[in-house]
Design a protein around this motif. Sequence first.
Motif, PDB file in Angstrom:
ATOM      1  N   HIS A   1       0.808  -1.224   0.000  1.00  0.00           N
ATOM      2  CA  HIS A   1       0.000   0.000   0.000  1.00  0.00           C
ATOM      3  C   HIS A   1       0.839   1.272   0.000  1.00  0.00           C
ATOM      4  N   ILE A   2       2.021   1.261   0.673  1.00  0.00           N
ATOM      5  CA  ILE A   2       2.795   2.495   0.804  1.00  0.00           C
ATOM      6  C   ILE A   2       4.269   2.166   0.990  1.00  0.00           C
ATOM      7  N   SER A   3       5.103   3.086   0.525  1.00  0.00           N
ATOM      8  CA  SER A   3       6.550   2.972   0.721  1.00  0.00           C
ATOM      9  C   SER A   3       7.016   4.182   1.533  1.00  0.00           C
ATOM     10  N   ILE A   4       7.643   3.925   2.657  1.00  0.00           N
ATOM     11  CA  ILE A   4       8.046   5.013   3.563  1.00  0.00           C
ATOM     12  C   ILE A   4       9.380   5.586   3.100  1.00  0.00           C
ATOM     13  N   PRO A   5       9.454   6.870   2.762  1.00  0.00           N
ATOM     14  CA  PRO A   5      10.722   7.468   2.315  1.00  0.00           C
ATOM     15  C   PRO A   5      11.714   7.611   3.462  1.00  0.00           C
ATOM     16  N   ALA A   6      13.013   7.459   3.151  1.00  0.00           N
ATOM     17  CA  ALA A   6      14.055   7.534   4.174  1.00  0.00           C
ATOM     18  C   ALA A   6      14.193   8.924   4.760  1.00  0.00           C
ATOM     19  N   SER A   7      13.815   9.958   4.006  1.00  0.00           N
ATOM     20  CA  SER A   7      13.971  11.329   4.494  1.00  0.00           C
ATOM     21  C   SER A   7      13.137  11.598   5.737  1.00  0.00           C
ATOM     22  N   ILE A   8      11.990  10.911   5.859  1.00  0.00           N
ATOM     23  CA  ILE A   8      11.127  11.125   7.023  1.00  0.00           C
ATOM     24  C   ILE A   8      11.821  10.665   8.299  1.00  0.00           C
ATOM     25  N   THR A   9      12.390   9.457   8.270  1.00  0.00           N
ATOM     26  CA  THR A   9      13.074   8.952   9.469  1.00  0.00           C
ATOM     27  C   THR A   9      14.319   9.763   9.785  1.00  0.00           C
ATOM     28  N   ALA A  10      14.992  10.291   8.748  1.00  0.00           N
ATOM     29  CA  ALA A  10      16.190  11.105   8.987  1.00  0.00           C
ATOM     30  C   ALA A  10      15.842  12.384   9.737  1.00  0.00           C
ATOM     31  N   VAL A  11      14.791  13.068   9.294  1.00  0.00           N
ATOM     32  CA  VAL A  11      14.375  14.310   9.955  1.00  0.00           C
ATOM     33  C   VAL A  11      13.873  14.023  11.369  1.00  0.00           C
ATOM     34  N   LEU A  12      13.065  12.978  11.514  1.00  0.00           N
ATOM     35  CA  LEU A  12      12.531  12.626  12.831  1.00  0.00           C
ATOM     36  C   LEU A  12      13.633  12.234  13.798  1.00  0.00           C
ATOM     37  N   GLY A  13      14.632  11.486  13.314  1.00  0.00           N
ATOM     38  CA  GLY A  13      15.744  11.077  14.183  1.00  0.00           C
ATOM     39  C   GLY A  13      16.544  12.264  14.680  1.00  0.00           C
ATOM     40  N   THR A  14      16.761  13.251  13.818  1.00  0.00           N
ATOM     41  CA  THR A  14      17.494  14.459  14.227  1.00  0.00           C
ATOM     42  C   THR A  14      16.731  15.227  15.299  1.00  0.00           C
ATOM     43  N   ALA A  15      15.427  15.401  15.085  1.00  0.00           N
ATOM     44  CA  ALA A  15      14.606  16.114  16.067  1.00  0.00           C
ATOM     45  C   ALA A  15      14.568  15.368  17.395  1.00  0.00           C
ATOM     46  N   LEU A  16      14.457  14.050  17.334  1.00  0.00           N
ATOM     47  CA  LEU A  16      14.399  13.245  18.552  1.00  0.00           C
ATOM     48  C   LEU A  16      15.711  13.304  19.321  1.00  0.00           C
ATOM     49  N   ALA A  17      16.836  13.327  18.616  1.00  0.00           N
ATOM     50  CA  ALA A  17      18.140  13.422  19.265  1.00  0.00           C
ATOM     51  C   ALA A  17      18.268  14.726  20.050  1.00  0.00           C
ATOM     52  N   PHE A  18      17.786  15.825  19.471  1.00  0.00           N
ATOM     53  CA  PHE A  18      17.813  17.106  20.184  1.00  0.00           C
ATOM     54  C   PHE A  18      16.916  17.060  21.420  1.00  0.00           C
ATOM     55  N   PHE A  19      15.778  16.434  21.286  1.00  0.00           N
ATOM     56  CA  PHE A  19      14.822  16.343  22.388  1.00  0.00           C
ATOM     57  C   PHE A  19      15.408  15.543  23.546  1.00  0.00           C
ATOM     58  N   ILE A  20      16.017  14.402  23.241  1.00  0.00           N
ATOM     59  CA  ILE A  20      16.642  13.580  24.284  1.00  0.00           C
ATOM     60  C   ILE A  20      17.821  14.310  24.902  1.00  0.00           C
ATOM     61  N   GLY A  21      18.596  14.998  24.072  1.00  0.00           N
ATOM     62  CA  GLY A  21      19.731  15.752  24.596  1.00  0.00           C
ATOM     63  C   GLY A  21      19.308  16.831  25.576  1.00  0.00           C
ATOM     64  N   PHE A  22      18.206  17.513  25.280  1.00  0.00           N
ATOM     65  CA  PHE A  22      17.686  18.530  26.197  1.00  0.00           C
ATOM     66  C   PHE A  22      17.280  17.901  27.527  1.00  0.00           C
ATOM     67  N   ASN A  23      16.555  16.790  27.462  1.00  0.00           N
ATOM     68  CA  ASN A  23      16.145  16.107  28.693  1.00  0.00           C
ATOM     69  C   ASN A  23      17.354  15.703  29.530  1.00  0.00           C
ATOM     70  N   ASN A  24      18.357  15.123  28.879  1.00  0.00           N
ATOM     71  CA  ASN A  24      19.530  14.652  29.614  1.00  0.00           C
ATOM     72  C   ASN A  24      20.321  15.806  30.210  1.00  0.00           C
ATOM     73  N   ASN A  25      20.397  16.924  29.503  1.00  0.00           N
ATOM     74  CA  ASN A  25      21.098  18.087  30.045  1.00  0.00           C
ATOM     75  C   ASN A  25      20.420  18.600  31.307  1.00  0.00           C
ATOM     76  N   GLN A  26      19.084  18.669  31.260  1.00  0.00           N
ATOM     77  CA  GLN A  26      18.354  19.137  32.433  1.00  0.00           C
ATOM     78  C   GLN A  26      18.503  18.171  33.613  1.00  0.00           C
ATOM     79  N   ALA A  27      18.492  16.875  33.315  1.00  0.00           N
ATOM     80  CA  ALA A  27      18.649  15.881  34.375  1.00  0.00           C
ATOM     81  C   ALA A  27      20.041  15.972  34.995  1.00  0.00           C
ATOM     82  N   TYR A  28      21.063  16.133  34.161  1.00  0.00           N
ATOM     83  CA  TYR A  28      22.421  16.239  34.684  1.00  0.00           C
ATOM     84  C   TYR A  28      22.589  17.513  35.500  1.00  0.00           C
ATOM     85  N   ASP A  29      21.954  18.592  35.096  1.00  0.00           N
ATOM     86  CA  ASP A  29      22.025  19.835  35.876  1.00  0.00           C
ATOM     87  C   ASP A  29      21.487  19.626  37.283  1.00  0.00           C
ATOM     88  N   ARG A  30      20.387  18.879  37.408  1.00  0.00           N
ATOM     89  CA  ARG A  30      19.833  18.589  38.732  1.00  0.00           C
ATOM     90  C   ARG A  30      20.827  17.766  39.549  1.00  0.00           C
TER      91      ARG A  30
END
Length: 301
Positions: A41-70
Amino acid sequence: MLLRDRLSLVQVFRITWKLDIFIVLVCTLAYLVDTYWLKEHISIPASITAVLGTALAFFIGFNNNQAYDRWWEARKIWGALVNDSRSWARNLLSFCDNNAAGETKHIARRMIFRHIGFLYALKASLRQTNDRYYEGYLGGTEDDAVRNSQNIPNAILNLQAADLQLLREQQAIDGFLFRELNTMLVNHCDNMGKSERIRNTVFPPSYLFFTRIFIWFYVILNTLMLAEAIGFWSVIFGWAIGFVFHVTHMNGISLMNPFEQNPMSIPLDSISRTVEINLLEMLGHQPLPSPIEPTGGQYLL
């Protein structure tokens, strides 16, 4: 607090084996869904996962920075308590006039013993345990005075302030030393308040919840995309991607509450015992308690 700068494969497996199994199961299910239904029915393009992975990495990095600050702020607070504790005892023992009226030496020793009790009471309060070890460093009437208090460490500081005023009235300390000791007492209260702020401030649960959801969504999406190109190998690569993102997120979560009793927390037991040994040694007390031994030779609590 961990004592080693590296983990063995056995330790890593003990920490993550449940997560590994669950990731493999999810990736296998995603592969089967794509193989037997979705790819028609559908073919998932690689560009979608690339963009999502970059955004997710920034999100996790922010969480970890705040946790380490505490975590790092908690470590600095208790490092300051160690330094102030030694200075508190040194000033009381060295600069009080023992020839002044009253039992100056007895009061000074009582205030040092009471300070050890303050540290243990603060530790028990931060970890929300019923540890009453601090009672051994309080007199009978003092124990009764603080037992029914809503904030036992603060009640102990009130007793310290009363004795400090008593030393001033007996002219055992001059105005300059009184001001110096009172500043240290204020520092004890400040550090107590900072510790309570970290302990009582909940890390926003929405960050944790949505980060987990996004990681699982990313793992599934990647597996679906890879299944079209490499077949069943997409399960292995999906597990690898999920392992990296999930473990990175777990590292931040382990630092988020630095006063809990886990291998990544601040070693309050060890710090309190170190101060206890130092102050008792300054008082000439024997025998001295033994230092806290590492659990399994790997970490201190």
